[in-house]
Design a protein around this motif. Structure first.
Motif, PDB file in Angstrom:
ATOM      1  N   THR A 106      84.722 -44.750  35.377  1.00 27.71           N
ATOM      2  CA  THR A 106      85.517 -44.938  34.156  1.00 27.71           C
ATOM      3  C   THR A 106      84.595 -45.309  33.010  1.00 27.71           C
ATOM      4  OG1 THR A 106      85.886 -47.269  34.703  1.00 27.71           O
ATOM      5  CG2 THR A 106      87.579 -45.700  35.409  1.00 27.71           C
ATOM      6  N   SER A 107      85.004 -44.935  31.814  1.00 26.22           N
ATOM      7  CA  SER A 107      84.191 -45.239  30.638  1.00 26.22           C
ATOM      8  C   SER A 107      84.345 -46.703  30.256  1.00 26.22           C
ATOM      9  CB  SER A 107      84.629 -44.352  29.471  1.00 26.22           C
ATOM     10  OG  SER A 107      85.977 -44.650  29.117  1.00 26.22           O
ATOM     11  N   LYS A 108      83.465 -47.175  29.382  1.00 21.84           N
ATOM     12  CA  LYS A 108      83.522 -48.574  28.931  1.00 21.84           C
ATOM     13  C   LYS A 108      84.820 -48.861  28.188  1.00 21.84           C
ATOM     14  CE  LYS A 108      78.685 -49.977  28.680  1.00 21.84           C
ATOM     15  NZ  LYS A 108      77.619 -50.540  27.805  1.00 21.84           N
TER      16      LYS A 108
END
Length: 309
Positions: free
Chosen positions: A17-19
């Motif tokens: 998952t992205s930040k």
């Protein structure tokens, strides 16, 4: 690089998952945690607030005027509260033990494919999850047929078994306990009772702790059974006592003018909202202290029946 390693590497990018998503998830969990914690803080704040400050300013996150009059009032009712606390503890402990034994035994029997009445009894357990018999029928059975009126068993037996808990146990035993283990015990000459108590229960701690926690919360927080079946105030649970105490305080406050000067002064100086919250804090504390010890079993119990890789 092997085909398996390439396959696993390909899956990792879908699990990543992205930040921004991580921050969104964290903010979401923080908000949910605050929604759970803030009401408890408000209740605690009210319990330590003076009655005058509550009347003038309402509820606040932090007390405007600190006061211990609510807890002093609770201490004055010490004998009554200790008796109700004893009833709640007795009902919770005995009810949880009986409920766990009944629920796990029913779930184990229904999980065995060789049991001839498996299909029929599964429907008997499942139907009450959808259709309720109603309050009138249960009240008639518990009072007239079983004679549980004004008995501590009226607080225990109606809540001992639920269809939802039985289904959880059945799913756990069916998906976790291998048939070979039971068959080998039967070959060695073990009876079904010996298999259940000596083999099945010791390896079923997650489901036992989960069902026990559900039952413990149900019994500890219950006041409705007392309202239905208990007239003797010596058998009031802590929650029923809180309900009765606050109803009496409200009744006194509404009729103070017709009760004479002494009663009017008593009602005027009696903590109402803060006392209500003080008793609520006393009710919440045992559950709050007990939950961390059951948390790991509770979390594993919630995954019962999940798809396993």
């Amino acid at each position: 690089m092997s085909t398996r390693t390439t396959y696993e590497t390909g899956l990792e990018k879908f699990n990543r998952t992205s930040k921004a998503v991580d921050i969104l998830f964290n903010l979401n969990f923080i908000v949910l945690a605050l929604l759970c914690v803030i009401p408890v803080i408000v209740v605690l704040s009210i319990s330590f607030s003076s009655e005058n400050s509550i009347r003038e300013s309402g509820y606040h996150l932090l007390p405007i005027a600190l006061s211990g009059e609510a807890y002093a009032f609770v201490v004055k009712q010490g004998t009554m509260i200790l008796r109700a606390l004893g009833v709640s503890a007795l009902v919770t402990i005995v009810g949880t033990v009986i409920g766990v034994l009944l629920t796990t035994s029913m779930g184990y029997v229904l999980s065995r494919p060789s049991y001839k009445l498996n299909g029929f009894l599964t429907w008997v357990v499942f139907i009450p999850m959808i259709f309720n018999g109603g309050l009138v029928s249960s009240y008639f059975i518990n009072t007239n047929l079983l004679g549980l009126k004004d008995s501590v068993w009226a607080l225990i037996l109606p809540l001992a078994v639920s269809s939802f808990n039985v289904i959880i146990c059945k799913t756990f035993f069916k998906s976790t306990i291998p048939d070979g283990l039971i068959e080998s015990a039967e070959i060695d000459g073990a009876s079904q009772q010996r298999i259940f108590f000596s083999i099945i229960l010791p390896i079923s701690l997650p489901v036992i702790a989960t069902i026990g926690l559900f039952l413990c919360f149900s019994y500890w927080n219950d006041w409705f059974q007392s309202m239905l079946y208990i007239n003797n105030q010596n058998l009031y649970s802590l929650q029923a006592l809180l309900n009765s105490l606050m109803s009496n305080v409200d009744a006194l406050a509404k009729n103070a003018a017709s009760m004479g000067v002494s009663y009017a002064v008593l009602v005027a100086t009696m903590p109402k909202e803060s006392a209500r919250m003080a008793v609520a804090i006393i009710i919440v504390l045992p559950v709050a202290f007990a939950y961390p010890f059951f948390q790991k079993y509770f979390i594993s119990g919630l995954t019962i029946g999940a798809v396993k890789g």
